[in-house]
Design an enzyme around this catalytic site. Structure first.
Site, PDB file in Angstrom:
ATOM      1  CB  THR A 117      -0.894   0.010   1.260  1.00  0.00           C
ATOM      2  OG1 THR A 117      -1.469   1.311   1.402  1.00  0.00           O
ATOM      3  CG2 THR A 117      -0.109  -0.280   2.532  1.00  0.00           C
ATOM      4  CE1 TYR A 141      -3.888  -1.948   4.865  1.00  0.00           C
ATOM      5  CE2 TYR A 141      -3.560   0.277   4.027  1.00  0.00           C
ATOM      6  CZ  TYR A 141      -3.787  -1.071   3.792  1.00  0.00           C
ATOM      7  OH  TYR A 141      -3.885  -1.535   2.521  1.00  0.00           O
TER       8      TYR A 141
END
Ligand code: UDP
Length: 330
Positions: A117, A141
């Site tokens: 990501t 995250y």
């Protein structure tokens, strides 16, 4: 040879399954259906319900299906949720990924594609951001994914495994043939929320932060269409099978759009002027993330087809209507 797709009943993994089947590949899906849907997996794919962190199950699947490559999509992906449940993210995204990688090495799997990501960049000092800048994620995250990148980097040095890490920017839109789209209930992602507001499935929406150091004060992101994103994975698979070296690539268009700009596009495409509330910042959000995306084009030969944001929004609207009609929307 078969490809194992973890998270293949979910949004991105599900589109990867379609692309693999369209290309004539044999596909095994491993998904615990925590956020994915059994109906999203076509009958042509083998479906195994279970957890990618279950080493006994993964070893059995790898042994039984002649798998040469793993595409690992299964993950928790909601930034604000990672802020309130960091240990859940480190368990699911990091600790269980270590188990999966260990199973891959034990079974002598040759190729691995990892869904990473843009959140590994945190608040980048330059935009567009290229793959080789210092990585400094600002939320759990991003950290949960970066630790997996590091495990993979070390693993390829020690074992006969080659890896492509793809760092996704903001994924949106739906299959142009209308077969699949973002179906998760309780959506948190911007385009899905705006589309639901346009269709009257929710009472308007909030803009999280209008005081960022960006041209209009709202956050800027690089929205990449799902089929284009999945195409990068298909190029990565071919690259690895042709003996390509392990590689990390950004996946985006190199174009930034603000939250307010996206909302305007959704209003224009839908023809609905839904209520928009200007709200405070959401935890964990960087101001701006735009992909420096030369490497994916130059090394993997990727060429995007669906950059038009109006087209992306049209696909998302079409899918949301379809989903609502089948009663699966929230
Ligand atoms: N966002 C927003 N309202 C919403 C959902 C998202 O203003 O209802 C903003 C969010 O704060 C961020 C951007 O849209 O600045 C993209 O968020 P999203 O959750 O889609 O993806 P992320 O960048 O967090 O992965």
């Amino acid at each position: 040879m078969s490809v194992l797709v973890t998270g293949g009943a979910g949004y991105i993994g599900g589109h990867m399954v379609l692309a693999l089947l369209d290309a004539g590949e044999q596909v095994v899906v491993l998904d615990n259906l925590s956020t994915g849907f059994r109906w999203a997996v076509p009958a042509e794919a083998t479906f195994v319900e279970g957890d990618f962190g279950d080493e006994a199950l993964v070893a059995k699947v790898l042994a039984e299906h002649g798998i040469d490559a793993i595409a690992h999509f299964a993950a928790k992906i909601v930034v604000p949720e990672s802020v309130t449940d960091p240990l859940g993210y480190y368990l699911n995204n990091t600790a269980k990924a270590r188990s999966l990688i260990a199973c891959a090495v034990a079974a002598k799997i040759r190729h691995f594609i990892f869904s990473s990501t843009a959140a590994v960049y945190g608040e980048p000092s330059q935009n567009p951001v290229t793959e080789d800048v210092l990585l400094a994620p600002i939320n759990p995250y991003g950290r949960s994914k970066l630790m997996v990148e590091w495990m993979l980097q070390d693993t390829v040095k020690a074992h006969d495994l080659s890896v492509v890490v793809l760092r996704y920017f903001n994924v949106a839109g739906a299959d142009p043939q209308g077969r699949l789209g973002q179906s998760t209930p309780n959506a948190t992602h911007l385009i899905k929320i705006a589309v639901q507001a346009a269709l009257g499935h929710r009472n308007g929406m909030d803009v999280f932060g209008t005081d960022y150091p960006t041209p209009d004060g709202s956050c800027v992101r690089d929205y990449i269409q799902i089929t284009d994103l999945v195409a990068a994975h298909m190029h990565a698979l071919a690259y690895l099978r042709n003996g390509g070296e392990s590689l990390t690539c950004n996946c985006g268009y190199g174009r930034g759009l603000s939250v307010l700009e996206i909302i305007e596009v959704v209003k224009a495409v839908s023809g609905v002027d839904f209520p928009v509330r200007l709200a405070g910042r959401r935890a964990g959000d960087p101001a701006s993330l735009i992909a420096g995306a030369d490497r994916v084009r130059e090394v993997l030969g990727w060429q995007p087809k669906y950059q038009d944001v109006r087209g992306i929004v049209t696909q998302a609207l079409d899918w949301e209507r379809r989903l609502h009609n089948r009663g699966a929307a929230s």
